[in-house]
Motif scaffolding. Sequence first.
Motif, PDB file in Angstrom:
ATOM      1  N   LEU A   1      83.800   1.793  34.759  1.00  0.00           N
ATOM      2  CA  LEU A   1      83.319   3.097  34.299  1.00  0.00           C
ATOM      3  C   LEU A   1      83.954   3.471  32.965  1.00  0.00           C
ATOM      4  CD1 LEU A   1      83.340   4.943  37.732  1.00  0.00           C
ATOM      5  CD2 LEU A   1      81.311   4.433  36.338  1.00  0.00           C
ATOM      6  N   THR A   2      85.248   3.200  32.807  1.00  0.00           N
ATOM      7  CA  THR A   2      85.917   3.514  31.552  1.00  0.00           C
ATOM      8  C   THR A   2      85.365   2.661  30.415  1.00  0.00           C
ATOM      9  OG1 THR A   2      87.924   4.126  32.741  1.00  0.00           O
ATOM     10  CG2 THR A   2      88.156   3.680  30.398  1.00  0.00           C
ATOM     11  N   ALA A   3      85.027   1.402  30.697  1.00  0.00           N
ATOM     12  CA  ALA A   3      84.436   0.544  29.673  1.00  0.00           C
ATOM     13  C   ALA A   3      83.074   1.078  29.237  1.00  0.00           C
ATOM     14  CB  ALA A   3      84.303  -0.886  30.203  1.00  0.00           C
ATOM     15  N   SER A   4      82.269   1.522  30.179  1.00  0.00           N
ATOM     16  CA  SER A   4      80.974   2.105  29.826  1.00  0.00           C
ATOM     17  C   SER A   4      81.162   3.364  28.989  1.00  0.00           C
ATOM     18  CB  SER A   4      80.192   2.424  31.104  1.00  0.00           C
ATOM     19  OG  SER A   4      78.973   3.084  30.794  1.00  0.00           O
ATOM     20  N   PHE A   5      82.081   4.221  29.427  1.00  0.00           N
ATOM     21  CA  PHE A   5      82.392   5.452  28.706  1.00  0.00           C
ATOM     22  C   PHE A   5      82.853   5.134  27.288  1.00  0.00           C
ATOM     23  CE2 PHE A   5      85.391   9.113  28.060  1.00  0.00           C
ATOM     24  CZ  PHE A   5      84.465  10.127  28.153  1.00  0.00           C
ATOM     25  N   ALA A   6      83.727   4.131  27.156  1.00  0.00           N
ATOM     26  CA  ALA A   6      84.253   3.749  25.847  1.00  0.00           C
ATOM     27  C   ALA A   6      83.156   3.196  24.949  1.00  0.00           C
ATOM     28  CB  ALA A   6      85.370   2.726  26.010  1.00  0.00           C
ATOM     29  N   SER A   7      82.193   2.484  25.524  1.00  0.00           N
ATOM     30  CA  SER A   7      81.074   1.978  24.729  1.00  0.00           C
ATOM     31  C   SER A   7      80.289   3.139  24.132  1.00  0.00           C
ATOM     32  CB  SER A   7      80.162   1.110  25.596  1.00  0.00           C
ATOM     33  OG  SER A   7      80.848   0.000  26.110  1.00  0.00           O
ATOM     34  N   GLY A   8      80.031   4.158  24.942  1.00  0.00           N
ATOM     35  CA  GLY A   8      79.342   5.336  24.426  1.00  0.00           C
ATOM     36  C   GLY A   8      80.158   6.053  23.372  1.00  0.00           C
TER      37      GLY A   8
END
Length: 382
Positions: free
Chosen positions: A327-334
């Motif tokens: 989830l943090t990786a997805s958030f960081a991508s955004g």
Amino acid sequence: MTATTRLLACLLALATAMGIGRFALTPALPHLIAEGQIDLTGASLLAAANYLGYLLGALDALFARRTHARLVGGLWLCAGLTLASLLADGLAAQALLRFGTGLASAWVLVMVTGLSQPLAAEAGRPRLGALVFTGPGVGILVSGLMALVSNRLGGGSSQLWLSYGLLASVATLALLPLLPRRGPATPLPTAAAAPAKRSPAFNRLILAYGLVGVGYILPATFLSQMAASRFHGQWQADLFWPGYGLAAALGVVLVSLRRPGTDTRRWLIATLWLQAAGVLLCLLPGSLALFLGVLLCGGPFLACMQLVMQYGRELAPATPQRNAGVLTASFASGQLLGPLLGAASSHFAGDLQPALVVAALGLVIAGLQLRRATPALQRCLA
């Protein structure tokens, strides 16, 4: 040592890594621009470097086995690189340091989440576990007040980096013996032990959280600069960033008080749409609109993070560290996309208004994605 003490240490670790290592750039930006180190487009690129580091840190944390070492190493890196910012001059040097602090703060966030939440559940303190996520808001509040004092004394970016780095170093030293080393009775997952296939609901959450990263990051990064440009150096401009942190911490407290058994997904959707309204308010002229925008952007900011992590645990309870990492990786991508939009917006339009419209739209779509997913989208994500 009691679970309460260790959970409080987790809260303060997040305050240090996120409030200083991650978000110290926000109150420093007006100084960096005024000192001629960067322009508004360069500020967006600095933020992008920070969030690229955050993305890589989250990906690295996905399968990390030495969680305590990552946690402590992340805290020391945040402190050391913030102090090193004293010597940086110009875009390239600052970008390298912001990359490092982004990576380190992601380590701390993922490890704290993976360690604190099972600890709170086993100790029968789920509400206290939720309050761990007030940590970034507390850190933003403290760093914002420090910036206010420094600015009133006529300090520049060097004074900010020095005070932040010293505070982070002292906090890390104090927290070392208090931090949890491993969630009780919760083995850390490995790639082999992870589920072969995530549920469609969890995949929708991953996509939505990436859109949240796009949506919140522009006001969170440029709030101090927006306030400085509207108030033309008056002291009131320095109140908006600590106000954002206070609102963020209070938002988590409010969400933690909801009745057990309430629908986490519905609360999450509400926080996303409140944030979207706050971003749009930041587009309007005047101090009142910016003040309301700060409340509506800041209040749901950390509450959204806490609700996302809780919803992720509800959908996949066996792998808390892996959930937090994905989830943090997805958030960081955004987040990485947000400053790049800001750079394009400032370069072609001369301001951030087009990028802020896109940010608000991302938050609206994220809520719609969680509320209703089409069969075609479910097949695409499965």
